[in-house]
Design an enzyme around this catalytic site. Structure first.
Site, PDB file in Angstrom:
ATOM      1  N   ASP A  67       0.826  -1.212   0.000  1.00  0.00           N
ATOM      2  CA  ASP A  67       0.000   0.000   0.000  1.00  0.00           C
ATOM      3  C   ASP A  67       0.859   1.260   0.000  1.00  0.00           C
ATOM      4  O   ASP A  67       0.445   2.298  -0.535  1.00  0.00           O
ATOM      5  CB  ASP A  67      -0.966   0.003   1.190  1.00  0.00           C
ATOM      6  CG  ASP A  67      -2.320  -0.605   0.811  1.00  0.00           C
ATOM      7  OD1 ASP A  67      -2.812  -0.309  -0.292  1.00  0.00           O
ATOM      8  OD2 ASP A  67      -2.872  -1.372   1.618  1.00  0.00           O
ATOM      9  N   GLU A  98      -5.073   4.964  -0.550  1.00  0.00           N
ATOM     10  CA  GLU A  98      -3.926   4.060  -0.368  1.00  0.00           C
ATOM     11  C   GLU A  98      -3.138   4.447   0.884  1.00  0.00           C
ATOM     12  O   GLU A  98      -2.615   3.591   1.591  1.00  0.00           O
ATOM     13  CB  GLU A  98      -3.001   4.070  -1.593  1.00  0.00           C
ATOM     14  CG  GLU A  98      -3.635   3.637  -2.909  1.00  0.00           C
ATOM     15  CD  GLU A  98      -4.263   2.252  -2.911  1.00  0.00           C
ATOM     16  OE1 GLU A  98      -4.155   1.532  -1.907  1.00  0.00           O
ATOM     17  OE2 GLU A  98      -4.889   1.905  -3.926  1.00  0.00           O
ATOM     18  N   TYR A 105      -2.813  -0.426   8.859  1.00  0.00           N
ATOM     19  CA  TYR A 105      -2.053  -1.556   9.425  1.00  0.00           C
ATOM     20  C   TYR A 105      -1.295  -1.109  10.674  1.00  0.00           C
ATOM     21  O   TYR A 105      -1.142  -1.870  11.632  1.00  0.00           O
ATOM     22  CB  TYR A 105      -1.084  -2.145   8.401  1.00  0.00           C
ATOM     23  CG  TYR A 105      -1.761  -2.576   7.120  1.00  0.00           C
ATOM     24  CD1 TYR A 105      -2.672  -3.631   7.115  1.00  0.00           C
ATOM     25  CD2 TYR A 105      -1.525  -1.910   5.925  1.00  0.00           C
ATOM     26  CE1 TYR A 105      -3.315  -4.013   5.941  1.00  0.00           C
ATOM     27  CE2 TYR A 105      -2.162  -2.283   4.748  1.00  0.00           C
ATOM     28  CZ  TYR A 105      -3.056  -3.328   4.766  1.00  0.00           C
ATOM     29  OH  TYR A 105      -3.684  -3.687   3.598  1.00  0.00           O
ATOM     30  N   GLU A 158      -2.958  -5.084  -6.990  1.00  0.00           N
ATOM     31  CA  GLU A 158      -4.134  -4.914  -6.126  1.00  0.00           C
ATOM     32  C   GLU A 158      -5.101  -6.083  -6.150  1.00  0.00           C
ATOM     33  O   GLU A 158      -5.778  -6.348  -5.165  1.00  0.00           O
ATOM     34  CB  GLU A 158      -4.878  -3.646  -6.539  1.00  0.00           C
ATOM     35  CG  GLU A 158      -4.003  -2.429  -6.407  1.00  0.00           C
ATOM     36  CD  GLU A 158      -4.799  -1.157  -6.290  1.00  0.00           C
ATOM     37  OE1 GLU A 158      -5.836  -1.059  -6.956  1.00  0.00           O
ATOM     38  OE2 GLU A 158      -4.389  -0.288  -5.507  1.00  0.00           O
ATOM     39  N   GLU A 192     -10.189  -1.919  -3.006  1.00  0.00           N
ATOM     40  CA  GLU A 192      -9.338  -2.505  -4.050  1.00  0.00           C
ATOM     41  C   GLU A 192     -10.168  -3.071  -5.182  1.00  0.00           C
ATOM     42  O   GLU A 192      -9.737  -3.071  -6.336  1.00  0.00           O
ATOM     43  CB  GLU A 192      -8.425  -3.596  -3.489  1.00  0.00           C
ATOM     44  CG  GLU A 192      -7.438  -3.166  -2.414  1.00  0.00           C
ATOM     45  CD  GLU A 192      -6.593  -1.951  -2.769  1.00  0.00           C
ATOM     46  OE1 GLU A 192      -6.688  -1.436  -3.893  1.00  0.00           O
ATOM     47  OE2 GLU A 192      -5.833  -1.512  -1.888  1.00  0.00           O
ATOM     48  N   HIS A 195     -10.873  -0.162  -7.307  1.00  0.00           N
ATOM     49  CA  HIS A 195      -9.640   0.276  -7.982  1.00  0.00           C
ATOM     50  C   HIS A 195      -9.286  -0.675  -9.126  1.00  0.00           C
ATOM     51  O   HIS A 195      -8.965  -0.242 -10.232  1.00  0.00           O
ATOM     52  CB  HIS A 195      -8.452   0.318  -7.006  1.00  0.00           C
ATOM     53  CG  HIS A 195      -8.659   1.213  -5.826  1.00  0.00           C
ATOM     54  ND1 HIS A 195      -7.779   1.262  -4.772  1.00  0.00           N
ATOM     55  CD2 HIS A 195      -9.642   2.098  -5.524  1.00  0.00           C
ATOM     56  CE1 HIS A 195      -8.219   2.142  -3.879  1.00  0.00           C
ATOM     57  NE2 HIS A 195      -9.335   2.648  -4.305  1.00  0.00           N
TER      58      HIS A 195
HETATM   59 MN   MN3 Z   1      -4.697  -0.249  -1.088  1.00  0.00          MN
HETATM   60 MN   MN3 Z   2      -5.843   0.329  -4.433  1.00  0.00          MN
END
Ligand code: MN3
Ligand code: MN3
Length: 322
Positions: A67, A98, A105, A158, A192, A195
């Site tokens: 990411d 992103e 995380y 992705e 994602e 995307h």
């Molecule tokens: Mn991402």
């Molecule tokens: Mn993405």
């Protein structure tokens, strides 16, 4: 741009309706990691073995790296080839999300891990041979690839490369563990998926305009790249999952997602694996809707921001218990 004048973006004159619908979808599903009550997962976390805890830390370390690439260079490179000003705006939205993904995380780490463990996770991530190889390969294409090659790299990253990591939280979710951590992952997966579809669609616009021979060349290049990445992903998967005995089922999941990446770009699947071959516990984790967890009714897949109510001052003061 070669123009000697500046052009204002006009959202009332849309060249490609997919830009507008994607913008609307992405802004509707906007979310932030800070709204997920991760500490509710601490009891589940304490019930995991040391090996499992280490696995969770390492897969999230790996996902952080991917990411980070998307937010720092991926979207910037794709933006250079945007066909419309609205596409640039959509890519701006993606780029910001992103950064939200990469940051989320860290929210997980700070909830579940000690400072020493977090240091170990980042050290492992920043020196892992297979992670570094995929980062290097994708970044190299972002830097030197053609506009179509860059889109392929992005969709492979992705829709395919993330899934060796996503497997772990989805597995726990399917087993009713770490529901809030998994909630973040599901929000990321939901992003994602938009995307990958959008960038895959933009790929197809360019690909379909190529003469036959160039399409063939492009197709060969894509399948070679996919196979190269898959081989690296197999080694990475073995390293992460051999100890727990999950390796083969993770590889099935990878092949299933590799096929989805190809399909996003209008290409035929490479592997025989379909949804029915994937561990049903993990598919169950993916498909968990808004039930069985009070919290999901407020955020989760039903999470909408700024829908019907008018905003007032309180909106900035109270969060979830609104
Ligand atoms: Mn991402
Ligand atoms: Mn993405």
């Amino acid at each position: 741009m070669a123009n000697t004048y500046y052009e204002a973006i006009n959202w009332n004159e849309i060249e490609d309706v997919i830009d507008k619908s994607t913008w609307e979808k992405l802004t509707e599903q906007f979310w932030l990691d800070t709204r997920i009550p991760l500490s509710n997962d601490l009891d589940d976390w304490r019930s995991l073995s040391e090996e499992e805890k280490q696995l969770v830390g390492y897969v999230f370390g790996g996902l952080t790296l991917l990411d980070t690439i998307q937010s720092e260079s991926g979207m910037e490179r794709l933006r250079e080839d945007a066909r419309t000003p609205h596409e640039e705006a959509v890519l701006n939205n993606i780029q910001f999300m992103e950064s939200v993904h990469a940051k989320s995380y860290s929210s997980i780490f700070t909830t579940l891990n000690t400072k020493a463990e977090i240091d170990d996770i980042f050290e492992w991530t920043n020196s892992n041979e297979y992670l570094q190889k995929k980062a290097e390969r994708i970044n190299e294409i972002y830097k030197n690839g053609t506009p179509l090659q860059k889109k392929v790299a992005s969709v492979f990253l992705e829709t395919f490369l993330f899934y060796s990591g996503f497997y772990t939280p989805l597995y726990y979710l399917g087993n009713n563990k770490l529901a809030n951590v998994a909630e973040i992952i599901k929000l990321i997966i939901r992003d994602e998926s938009v995307h990958g579809t959008y960038i895959g669609y933009k790929f197809q616009l360019g690909f379909n305009a190529l003469p036959e021979e160039e399409q063939e060349e492009m197709r060969n290049w894509m399948y070679d790249l996919l196979f190269e990445l898959y081989e690296n992903e197999e080694r990475y998967t073995e390293q992460l999952y051999d100890e727990l005995g999950w390796t083969e089922e993770v590889k099935t999941f990878l092949r299933y997602n590799a096929n989805k990446a190809l399909m996003n770009m209008g290409q035929d699947p490479l592997f025989p694996d379909g949804a029915n071959d994937v561990n049903p516990i993990v598919m169950n984790g993916i498909s968990t809707g808004t039930s069985n967890h009070d919290f999901f009714s407020q955020v989760g897949n039903g999470y909408l921001l700024g829908t019907v109510e008018a905003m007032n001052d309180n909106d900035y003061l109270i969060g979830l218990d609104n």
